[in-house]
Design a protein around this motif. Structure first.
Motif, mmCIF file in Angstrom:
data_model
loop_
_atom_site.group_PDB
_atom_site.id
_atom_site.type_symbol
_atom_site.label_atom_id
_atom_site.label_comp_id
_atom_site.label_asym_id
_atom_site.label_seq_id
_atom_site.Cartn_x
_atom_site.Cartn_y
_atom_site.Cartn_z
ATOM 1 N N LEU A 113 20.038 -30.133 13.547
ATOM 2 C CA LEU A 113 20.928 -31.268 13.272
ATOM 3 C C LEU A 113 20.663 -32.417 14.242
ATOM 4 C CD1 LEU A 113 24.265 -29.346 12.604
ATOM 5 C CD2 LEU A 113 22.996 -30.709 10.929
ATOM 6 N N MET A 114 20.456 -32.077 15.513
ATOM 7 C CA MET A 114 20.180 -33.126 16.508
ATOM 8 C C MET A 114 18.918 -33.879 16.127
ATOM 9 S SD MET A 114 21.020 -31.333 20.163
ATOM 10 C CE MET A 114 21.401 -29.632 19.998
ATOM 11 N N ASP A 115 17.923 -33.121 15.639
ATOM 12 C CA ASP A 115 16.657 -33.733 15.229
ATOM 13 C C ASP A 115 16.865 -34.590 13.976
ATOM 14 O OD1 ASP A 115 13.956 -34.284 14.723
ATOM 15 O OD2 ASP A 115 13.675 -32.393 13.640
ATOM 16 N N ARG A 116 17.470 -33.993 12.961
ATOM 17 C CA ARG A 116 17.592 -34.671 11.669
ATOM 18 C C ARG A 116 18.479 -35.903 11.733
ATOM 19 N NH1 ARG A 116 17.343 -34.092 6.053
ATOM 20 N NH2 ARG A 116 19.257 -34.735 5.028
ATOM 21 N N TYR A 117 19.598 -35.808 12.488
ATOM 22 C CA TYR A 117 20.531 -36.932 12.535
ATOM 23 C C TYR A 117 20.423 -37.743 13.821
ATOM 24 C CZ TYR A 117 22.267 -34.949 8.273
ATOM 25 O OH TYR A 117 22.341 -34.486 6.988
ATOM 26 N N ASN A 118 19.340 -37.519 14.559
ATOM 27 C CA ASN A 118 19.052 -38.343 15.735
ATOM 28 C C ASN A 118 20.234 -38.373 16.706
ATOM 29 O OD1 ASN A 118 17.457 -40.014 17.317
ATOM 30 N ND2 ASN A 118 18.224 -41.888 16.344
ATOM 31 N N ILE A 119 20.767 -37.193 17.020
ATOM 32 C CA ILE A 119 21.942 -37.113 17.885
ATOM 33 C C ILE A 119 21.494 -36.960 19.337
ATOM 34 C CG2 ILE A 119 24.100 -35.907 18.365
ATOM 35 C CD1 ILE A 119 23.894 -34.801 15.450
ATOM 36 N N SER A 120 21.893 -37.896 20.165
ATOM 37 C CA SER A 120 21.469 -37.941 21.559
ATOM 38 C C SER A 120 22.496 -38.760 22.321
ATOM 39 C CB SER A 120 20.085 -38.605 21.616
ATOM 40 O OG SER A 120 19.411 -38.320 22.802
ATOM 41 N N ARG A 130 17.914 -15.390 -2.683
ATOM 42 C CA ARG A 130 16.852 -16.295 -2.223
ATOM 43 C C ARG A 130 16.928 -17.637 -2.941
ATOM 44 N NH1 ARG A 130 13.868 -13.934 1.376
ATOM 45 N NH2 ARG A 130 13.380 -11.718 1.145
ATOM 46 N N GLU A 131 17.193 -17.556 -4.234
ATOM 47 C CA GLU A 131 17.333 -18.797 -4.997
ATOM 48 C C GLU A 131 18.500 -19.623 -4.479
ATOM 49 O OE1 GLU A 131 17.522 -18.299 -9.288
ATOM 50 O OE2 GLU A 131 15.631 -17.167 -9.174
ATOM 51 N N LEU A 132 19.592 -18.931 -4.147
ATOM 52 C CA LEU A 132 20.752 -19.636 -3.608
ATOM 53 C C LEU A 132 20.383 -20.320 -2.289
ATOM 54 C CD1 LEU A 132 23.775 -20.364 -3.633
ATOM 55 C CD2 LEU A 132 24.218 -18.210 -2.427
ATOM 56 N N ALA A 133 19.672 -19.594 -1.418
ATOM 57 C CA ALA A 133 19.258 -20.174 -0.136
ATOM 58 C C ALA A 133 18.418 -21.420 -0.370
ATOM 59 C CB ALA A 133 18.480 -19.139 0.680
ATOM 60 N N GLU A 134 17.528 -21.349 -1.341
ATOM 61 C CA GLU A 134 16.682 -22.505 -1.639
ATOM 62 C C GLU A 134 17.519 -23.696 -2.078
ATOM 63 O OE1 GLU A 134 13.245 -21.910 -4.343
ATOM 64 O OE2 GLU A 134 12.798 -20.311 -2.882
ATOM 65 N N LYS A 135 18.498 -23.415 -2.956
ATOM 66 C CA LYS A 135 19.372 -24.488 -3.434
ATOM 67 C C LYS A 135 20.119 -25.130 -2.275
ATOM 68 C CE LYS A 135 20.546 -23.830 -8.276
ATOM 69 N NZ LYS A 135 20.296 -22.446 -8.743
ATOM 70 N N ILE A 136 20.692 -24.284 -1.429
ATOM 71 C CA ILE A 136 21.466 -24.822 -0.305
ATOM 72 C C ILE A 136 20.548 -25.633 0.609
ATOM 73 C CG2 ILE A 136 22.835 -24.230 1.741
ATOM 74 C CD1 ILE A 136 23.830 -21.758 0.216
ATOM 75 N N GLY A 137 19.361 -25.097 0.856
ATOM 76 C CA GLY A 137 18.404 -25.800 1.706
ATOM 77 C C GLY A 137 18.045 -27.165 1.136
ATOM 78 N N ARG A 138 17.817 -27.192 -0.158
ATOM 79 C CA ARG A 138 17.434 -28.436 -0.799
ATOM 80 C C ARG A 138 18.576 -29.449 -0.734
ATOM 81 N NH1 ARG A 138 15.075 -25.911 -4.948
ATOM 82 N NH2 ARG A 138 16.944 -26.057 -6.230
ATOM 83 N N GLU A 139 19.783 -28.983 -1.038
ATOM 84 C CA GLU A 139 20.903 -29.920 -1.130
ATOM 85 C C GLU A 139 21.419 -30.389 0.227
ATOM 86 O OE1 GLU A 139 23.965 -29.040 -4.012
ATOM 87 O OE2 GLU A 139 22.548 -27.895 -5.219
ATOM 88 N N THR A 140 21.339 -29.521 1.229
ATOM 89 C CA THR A 140 21.836 -29.928 2.546
ATOM 90 C C THR A 140 20.734 -30.534 3.397
ATOM 91 O OG1 THR A 140 21.353 -27.753 3.498
ATOM 92 C CG2 THR A 140 23.577 -28.085 2.604
ATOM 93 N N GLY A 141 19.500 -30.318 3.016
ATOM 94 C CA GLY A 141 18.393 -30.807 3.828
ATOM 95 C C GLY A 141 18.188 -29.995 5.091
#
Length: 742
Positions: A390-397, A541-552
């Motif tokens: 999250l720190m990486d993705r949303y540039n939290i510093s 596994r499909e659910l994990a993929e969906k969540i990964g895709r939608e939440t980034g």
DNA sequence: AAAGTACGGGG
DNA sequence: GTGTACGTACTTT
């Protein structure tokens, strides 16, 4: 053409009066002590400073001064800065103190970076770096070329020879009667007796010289073995050489010149008091006390190498540091590379106490209370390294949270990235120091995990596992550092932004799962437990993929449980608690949290019994099979109790372990542990906050007679059978209570 | 019932 | 040369 060229690895970097001694591995069995002149520096910066004043002071302190500029961390603005270079590493601390008195701590920057780290950062000769060096005949490094990159996953590492040194038997050697010393090298173990001191020292040094290991791994070396050896050598006025420094051979100071010792300390981390013995660090050879090294215990030599290479911290220091030290050093290294002025962090013990209200917590993660109960075919999905990602993705510093450049009144009004819930934003223009430190670590860990998975030989798998685990640890603590007020690069709002995003992502995972027809059972910070009638691994596994895709956010299936029990609270059995559960994955692996076998204070026999019970239970394909197993499981409990009653369980296996949280004399309640603490002190054992004690529970009566220190048992004691049987029973009930009810 | 004491987590 | 939590469980007073 005055010199010769050597290719190899930097093993160690040690500051002295003239510069650095670089221990260099030229080829197997050949370690050179090279000299590198080096002058560390620090920086003065700030609006009120005047060039003339700084030059005058620098002259008084015999420093070179170089005017320039530096970047103020929070604002990103450039300001005038003066770099002062001292003549010797030995003078750095004293000169920094003088500068602090003269100009105030706020004017000091880059002022508490250890000389050996400065050397690593500026020359690239970081610990375990592969390099080609040109040396003068006297061993002085004239020039060097670094041949590898710390981020390279495949970079070759030096072969290392190891010897082991420990006191026979288990437990702290000072907490019991004198036991012989065991020295193991080249597949052979030698026994050394302390009684004849001179002979003991002679024999040990002979064994060590013959084996000539690069690394000496001890158990309680810092805490017991090395101090005892040094005391013995001093008493007999005998020479004592344990490193490889040839200059020490001529001295008659009993190794004092060869062993670098720093202070012992007790400190608190995550609410626990830890005692750390005084490190004993060698020259030309590494000493690692396995019992005083969290990182060595968790990640072994590969993990230490990994962190040394990335942080510039030398191996013997790294072994005794927390993962926080490594991540902090990496943040500093990146800041220096970017010309950011690193704020000076004063050591002010009196400030520790006052900051209680500002203390950071690991709280803020979203937790649910699962209803106690048994389930089948549950899937667990975990976000990978959620907070650092999250720190990486949303540039939290610290410097990007609520930055002025993206605020409402910013020029042009360009908005930053809003943080959910808390009404804050992160910078949309400039990447933060912390995310930029973390991003390559996340990437390297991903690569190492891939290598671990792909490795065929168990050795290779273990090598990559340890390295990625070391990175996991520094990623875990990077989050804690973000929220700690006194951390160099900490800011509470940044910490809150991370947990806010974390809650958002966990909630999103829950909603996506429910939308897809899964039933949400439990959620804990970065993990969800869900089930669905007839769902197989592929569906999860499909659910994990969906969540990964939608939440980034990367999320993976931890596993599908054959059966899973959310355990009830012991105080109030009708409610669950977030962290008490046990289950068996499809491959038979057990995952358990919050039960007896997970606790350090549970006697090994009781923990082993609970583990055995669960191992059998993990063979049950489903709940029906589990219920059918009940009579057999109760039989296991009976068998364990019989072994206990028949005296087949050694006292070691019955030891209760405790870690003292305060000075022995400060104990008020007359507990068994307090009585054993008194017993040990009475026998001349020194105990500190953080010291561990182990004791056998013996019969009833007063606290004094109910426990005895394990190390001083004389065979006349008998274990409190009723108490241990009760513990067995409770350990069984704890994991069986729900099965019985069903 | 209140106070004292210690534990986990992450993999 | 690290980073003073918080909730749960158990024991003593």
């Amino acid at each position: 053409m005055s010199g010769r060229s050597v290719t190899g690895w930097v093993l160690d970097v040690i500051p002295d009066a003239c510069g650095m001694t670089v221990w260099f591995r030229a080829k197997p069995g050949k370690t050179l002590a090279l000299k590198a002149p080096f002058r560390p520096s620090f920086t003065l910066a700030g609006g009120k400073l005047r060039d003339a004043g700084i030059r005058a002071a620098a002259q008084r302190w015999r420093c070179d001064v170089a005017p320039g500029e530096g970047i103020e961390f929070f604002s990103g603005k450039t300001m005038p800065a003066w770099t002062l270079t001292v003549t010797s590493p030995a003078l750095l601390m004293a000169t920094v103190r003088k500068a602090e008195n003269a100009f105030g701590p706020m004017a000091l920057f880059n002022a508490d970076v250890a000389p050996e780290q400065q050397f690593s950062f500026s020359t690239g000769l970081y610990p375990l770096a592969r390099a080609q060096v040109e040396c003068a005949p006297d061993g002085t490094i004239l020039s060097s070329r670094v041949l590898d990159d710390p981020w390279d996953v495949e970079a070759p590492w030096p072969a290392v020879t190891t010897a082991f040194l420990k006191v026979e038997g288990k437990g702290h050697p000072a907490h019991g009667r004198t036991r012989p010393l065991l020295f193991a090298a080249d597949g052979r173990t030698h026994v050394l007796l302390w009684e004849d001191g001179e002979r003991f020292l002679r024999d040990f040094q002979k064994l060590l010289a013959d084996a000539d290991p690069d690394l000496l791994v001890t158990e309680y070396g810092d805490d017991f073995i090395l101090p005892r050896m040094l005391a013995l050598a001093a008493m007999h006025r005998a020479p004592f050489l344990i490193g490889r420094d040839p200059r020490a051979a001529g001295r008659r100071d009993s190794g004092g010149g060869e062993i670098r010792r720093s202070r012992e300390r007790s400190y608190v981390t995550y609410g626990q008091v830890i005692f750390r013995a005084a490190p004993h660090m060698l020259s030309g050879r590494w000493h690692v006390d396995a019992r005083n090294s969290f990182l060595f215990g968790e990640t072994g030599l590969p993990g230490l190498f990994e962190l040394c290479r990335l942080s510039g911290i030398t191996l013997q220091r790294m072994a005794r540091s927390s993962p926080g030290t490594a991540i902090s050093a990496m943040e500093v290294a990146l800041a220096l590379r970017r010309g950011i002025l690193v704020p000076y962090k004063k050591r002010e013990p009196e400030e520790f106490k006052s900051g209680a209200d500002l203390v950071t917590t690991d709280k803020g993660g979203l937790t649910y209370l699962p209803r106690p109960g048994l389930h089948e075919k549950v899937g667990e999905l975990d976000f990978a390294s959620m907070y650092p990602s999250l720190m990486d993705r949303y540039n939290i510093s610290p410097e990007t949270i609520n930055c002025a450049c993206c605020g409402k009144r910013s020029p042009g009004g360009r908005p930053g990235t809003p943080v959910p819930e808390i009404g804050a934003h992160t910078c949309a223009r400039r990447r933060g120091l912390i995310p930029d430190t973390l991003a390559p670590i996340l990437e390297k860990r991903r690569l190492l995990k891939g290598r671990q998975k792909a490795a065929l030989a168990p050795d290779a798998r273990d090598f990559f596992r340890k390295r990625q685990t070391a990175l996991k640890w520094i990623l875990v603590v990077s989050f804690g550092f973000l929220g700690y007020k006194n951390a160099r690069f900490g800011r509470i709002e940044a910490h809150e932004a991370v947990t806010a995003w974390g809650r958002e992502k966990l909630l999103a995972a829950k909603e996506i799962a429910e939308r897809e027809g899964f039933f949400f059972l439990h959620g804990l910070t970065d993990a969800v437990w869900v089930e669905k009638e007839g769902a197989a691994e592929e569906d999860y596994r499909e659910l994990a993929e969906k969540i990964g895709r939608e939440t980034g956010m990367p999320i993976a299936l931890e596993g599908v449980y054959r059966w899973l029990a959310f355990l009830p609270s012991k105080r109030n059995p009708s409610v669950g608690v977030p962290n008490r559960f046990v289950g068996a994955f499809a491959d038979g692996e057990i995952k358990a949290r919050g039960i007896a076998m997970r606790r350090r204070d549970t006697p090994p026999f009781v923990a082993a019994f609970q583990r055995a019970l669960l191992a059998r239970m993990s063979e049950a394909e489903d709940l029906a099979a589990l219920r059918e197993m009940m009579p057999e499981l109760r039989e296991m409990e009976k068998d364990a109790a019989i072994a206990l009653r028949e005296g087949r369980v050694p006292p070691e296996a019955l030891a209760v372990s405790r870690r003292l949280s305060k000075e022995p004399e400060r104990y008020v309640a007359n507990t068994v542990a307090a009585a054993v603490t008194r017993e040990l002190c009475g026998r001349g054992v020194t105990l500190h906050p953080g010291s561990k004690i182990r004791y056998l529970l013996t019969g009833d009566g007063s606290a004094e007679t109910r426990g005895r220190a394990i190390g001083f048992l004389d065979g006349s004691e008998s274990p409190d059978l009723a108490r241990y049987e009760q513990m067995l029973h409770e350990a069984a009930d704890e994991v069986l209570c729900l099965v019985v009810g069903g």
